[in-house]
Design an enzyme around this catalytic site. Structure first.
Site, mmCIF file in Angstrom:
data_model
loop_
_atom_site.group_PDB
_atom_site.id
_atom_site.type_symbol
_atom_site.label_atom_id
_atom_site.label_comp_id
_atom_site.label_asym_id
_atom_site.label_seq_id
_atom_site.Cartn_x
_atom_site.Cartn_y
_atom_site.Cartn_z
ATOM 1 N N SER A 1 60.118 -53.776 6.251
ATOM 2 C CA SER A 1 59.984 -52.699 6.006
ATOM 3 C C SER A 1 61.632 -52.114 4.996
ATOM 4 C CB SER A 1 59.779 -51.757 6.750
ATOM 5 O OG SER A 1 58.613 -50.552 6.353
ATOM 6 N N ASP B 1 52.520 -53.752 5.730
ATOM 7 C CA ASP B 1 53.928 -53.263 6.331
ATOM 8 C C ASP B 1 54.093 -54.261 7.799
ATOM 9 O OD1 ASP B 1 55.984 -51.851 7.856
ATOM 10 O OD2 ASP B 1 56.101 -50.709 5.843
#
Length: 303
Positions: A45, A179
């Protein structure tokens, strides 16, 4: 304590949205102290963004200057959800949010962010990176974690930062990627699989209590819900432990606190100062450093 300048070590950077800007300050402070650069960087991320750009060849000074002087997250988003303020703005945000969630797989396409990352990384591939780099994502089709080791750096980073609802998943061949923090927000295991035992992890995602008034928008509620689930998963799972963890938490910052970028970068530098003794042992050479690392492991601080 002497610094082992030939040390082969890995740097692992956690996810955390805006809180991940702390990573810039950590890297900056480590270099200023004269510690050797990592032999591998792994991140997820926001950790993938900072780590990937640094690995691609962007200097920490360039990252700090861009972040503090030029970067405005709202300029790189398609959606007006993140750009409108005030009572009227909130009404329009609510309407657009409902429309976006019923008609698209995310509030923002992520196309402008991808273009920015491509530019900042020099359009490089993993093979062209100055420092070996790895990042992860979740394939929504198979339900499996995907670890990127080749191909476009920017597309891998874009996949790793595809937080559900906020950004559309990235389609890559038969995969639909979300993610990486959803499957492992501190990918120490990736560094271990690459043969590293000397691993320094930076954790910006420590779970903290929040007051009721904090949850005043739908995005904040969604993000918090996922934070809670991830924290429960992390506590229950048997994770690989790095040699050293730097916990760099800005108490009331949230994954959406991009307006506090100066404070967050400074917090990273402060975290390095707070861990000077453990860092000296981590990077040290000789018997004193070895004994200090042994005491550190026995204390359980790495857990």
């Amino acid at each position: 304590m002497r610094i082992n300048r030939k040390l082969r070590w890995a740097l692992v950077l956690s996810g955390g949205g805006a809180k991940g800007l702390v990573h810039i300050g950590v890297i900056k402070a480590l270099l200023e102290k004269g510690y050797p650069e990592p032999s591998l960087i792994a991140g997820t991320s926001m950790g993938a963004i900072v780590g990937g750009l640094y690995a691609s060849g962007m200097t920490v000074a360039e990252m700090a200057r861009f972040t503090l002087e030029e970067f405005d997250i709202t300029q790189y988003l398609d959606s007006f959800v993140f750009k409108l303020n005030g009572p009227v703005g909130k009404i329009l945000q609510a309407g657009q949010l409902i429309g976006a969630l019923t008609g698209k797989p995310g509030m923002d396409s992520g196309n402008q962010v991808l273009a920015l990352i491509e530019k900042l990384s020099g359009y490089k591939s993993f093979e062209e990176a100055r420092i070996p780099f790895r990042c992860n994502a979740l394939d929504l089709i198979s339900g499996e974690e995907i670890v990127f080791r080749s191909g476009s750096l920017a597309r891998a980073i874009r996949a790793s930062m595809s937080f559900p609802i906020f950004f559309e998943p990235l389609q890559e061949g038969a995969m639909l990627l979300a993610d990486g923090g959803l499957v492992d927000n501190m990918p120490v295991r990736i560094a271990g699989e690459e043969g590293f035992r000397h691993i320094l992890a930076v954790d910006v995602g420590a779970f903290t209590m929040r007051p009721v008034h904090h949850f005043d928008t739908a995005p904040k509620v969604v993000y918090r819900s996922l934070e809670v689930v991830l924290n429960l998963m992390r506590n229950q799972a048997g994770k690989d432990h790095p040699a050293l963890v730097i916990k760099a938490v800005c108490d009331d910052a949230t994954p959406l606190s991009f307006e506090r970028k100066r404070e967050l970068v400074a917090r990273g530098e402060q975290a390095v100062r707070e861990n000077e003794q453990d860092l000296a042992a981590f990077f040290g050479s000789g018997l004193r450093a070895f004994m200090a690392r042994r005491r550190y492991r026995k204390s359980g601080a790495a857990g």
